[in-house]
Design an enzyme around this catalytic site. Sequence first.
Site, short mmCIF file in Angstrom:
data_model
loop_
_atom_site.label_atom_id
_atom_site.label_comp_id
_atom_site.label_asym_id
_atom_site.label_seq_id
_atom_site.Cartn_x
_atom_site.Cartn_y
_atom_site.Cartn_z
N HIS A 198 0.82 -1.29 -0.01
CA HIS A 198 -0.09 0.24 -0.14
C HIS A 198 0.90 1.36 -0.01
O HIS A 198 0.47 2.35 -0.82
CB HIS A 198 -0.93 0.16 1.05
CG HIS A 198 -2.16 -0.95 1.17
ND1 HIS A 198 -1.95 -2.21 1.19
CD2 HIS A 198 -3.41 -0.73 0.78
CE1 HIS A 198 -3.15 -2.87 1.19
NE2 HIS A 198 -4.07 -2.22 0.73
N ASP A 254 9.92 -6.57 -3.97
CA ASP A 254 8.90 -7.28 -3.17
C ASP A 254 9.00 -8.83 -3.19
O ASP A 254 9.47 -9.31 -4.35
CB ASP A 254 7.70 -6.64 -3.56
CG ASP A 254 6.38 -6.71 -2.61
OD1 ASP A 254 6.20 -7.97 -2.03
OD2 ASP A 254 6.01 -5.99 -2.14
N ASP A 288 11.78 6.87 11.32
CA ASP A 288 10.78 7.36 12.06
C ASP A 288 10.43 5.98 13.05
O ASP A 288 9.62 6.50 13.95
CB ASP A 288 9.69 7.30 11.22
CG ASP A 288 8.32 7.80 11.79
OD1 ASP A 288 8.41 8.89 12.40
OD2 ASP A 288 6.84 7.30 11.36
N GLU A 327 10.51 1.78 21.24
CA GLU A 327 9.99 3.09 21.31
C GLU A 327 9.28 3.22 22.64
O GLU A 327 8.65 2.43 23.10
CB GLU A 327 8.77 3.21 20.18
CG GLU A 327 9.65 3.18 18.71
CD GLU A 327 8.67 3.22 17.85
OE1 GLU A 327 7.43 3.34 18.13
OE2 GLU A 327 9.16 2.85 16.62
N HIS A 345 7.96 8.24 15.22
CA HIS A 345 6.86 7.39 14.51
C HIS A 345 5.57 8.18 14.47
O HIS A 345 4.67 7.86 14.88
CB HIS A 345 6.63 6.39 15.61
CG HIS A 345 5.75 5.04 15.05
ND1 HIS A 345 6.21 3.74 15.82
CD2 HIS A 345 5.11 4.97 13.99
CE1 HIS A 345 5.54 2.95 14.82
NE2 HIS A 345 4.66 3.86 13.87
N ILE A 346 5.72 9.12 13.58
CA ILE A 346 4.69 10.04 13.30
C ILE A 346 4.29 9.94 11.70
O ILE A 346 3.40 10.57 11.21
CB ILE A 346 4.95 11.50 13.40
CG1 ILE A 346 6.31 11.92 12.78
CG2 ILE A 346 4.92 11.81 14.87
CD1 ILE A 346 6.59 13.28 12.49
N GLY A 390 2.46 8.02 9.97
CA GLY A 390 1.07 7.80 9.80
C GLY A 390 -0.01 9.11 10.64
O GLY A 390 -1.18 8.93 10.36
#
Length: 411
Positions: A163, A183, A266, A271, A294-295, A297
């Site tokens: 995605h 992939d 990120d 964490e 970790h921003i 999204g």
Amino acid sequence: MSQQPPRAFPKGEIKVLLLESIHATAHELFATEGFQVESVPGALSEDELCARVGKFDLIGIRSKTRLTARVLEAGKNLLGVGAFCIGTNQIDLETANRLGIPVFNSPFSNTRSVAELVISEIVALSRHLGDRSREIHEGKWRKTAAGSFEVRGKTVGIIGYGHIGSQVGVLAENMGMRVVSYDIRTTLPMGNNRAVGSLDELFDEADFVTLHVPETPETRMMIGKAELAAMKKGACLLNLSRGSVVDIAALADALKAKHIGGAAIDVYPEEPEGNTDDFKTPLQGLPNVILTPHIGGSTLEAQANIGREVGTSLIRLTNAGATTGAVNFPQIELPPKRETHRVLNVHKNVPGVLSDINKIVSEKSANIMGQVLSTDPNIGYLIMDLDKEVAGDVNTAIAALPASIKTRILY
Ligand code: NAI
């Protein structure tokens, strides 16, 4: 396990508990359906949840509320759970499955948010934006073109063309970049994106390597010393996927050795649970390294998408029994048929249940107008459309079977 009596559901009697300030898009959807919504701004403790959850048909949470086995068992009327977030670790999925409660989340609602951040960071790394900005904040004027490039004509190597990866490919190409991807699945490349057969081929070509793989045993430390060495000198690495994918110590060494020209990170192997002033990583202080907490999204649009997506899943479950997208449940749905009533039954996956159900159908002379069944190792989930005259009796008889866990009827 105590069996639930069969239930029918006038929409106005459906009760929804929404915790942790779930986005207004979900509230609006439930209100349109006529459901009764009670909302709580924060999370509730296990004891508070146990005391309150019993009267609700649906519960919506985000990442801070823990739905333990005790809470789920106290939720005697629960039809479904909405995790208005990406992860579902905070929910005892196995117990929910055993109790016949599907859990829905929203794994792809922030795809675009991550892809946009990746693109902006590719440009930022090309221009050493992080360093130039920090220098001015520190009162230093350091105007220079050294080591700064346009991204046009450069090559992005995307590892994991799902995605997010494929969105990054589309956006990058629109900025005049060349795109190669790797992939483990055969993927259909978008636009002029080009799939390569191995990581080495990708490393040979890419000026920017960006990771968009899930956390699996195979992706664990997939970028270590050898892979970094295989990248072109001066190439940059971006990881906005999962912290376990990159060997951070090896990356710090490769940056110090100036083999890797920059990095945007990120996600980290460990964490903090909440916001803190005390986070350490070996990457701190290195030049041309962009570090974010970790921003990837975290945008308001993503929150709105999550509200819509999970809200819609819960409504489709309630109104039609659809479980498509559930993370812990057999996934089935059946288009509604006119002039029928719909029986929904979750049962233990033990031998003989289906013949018992068929026996009931034949004893009641019921005409099955539509039927779909799916099982997992623990449970079976059946949607059955019957003629209206007998559906109620069939529903009551199926609910009384010893293997039945949850049964309800939609008029
Ligand atoms: P996706 O499932 O759509 O795509 C992942 C792709 O990786 C698939 O095409 C899969 O075949 C491929 N893949 C799996 N193992 C591979 C391997 N060993 N080598 C190469 N390819 C492999 O997932 P999506 O939505 O694109 O997310 C990708 C990652 O981004 C996930 O790790 C997710 O947790 C993370 N993420 C991070 C966010 C953030 O805030 N930084 C927000 C959202 C997602």
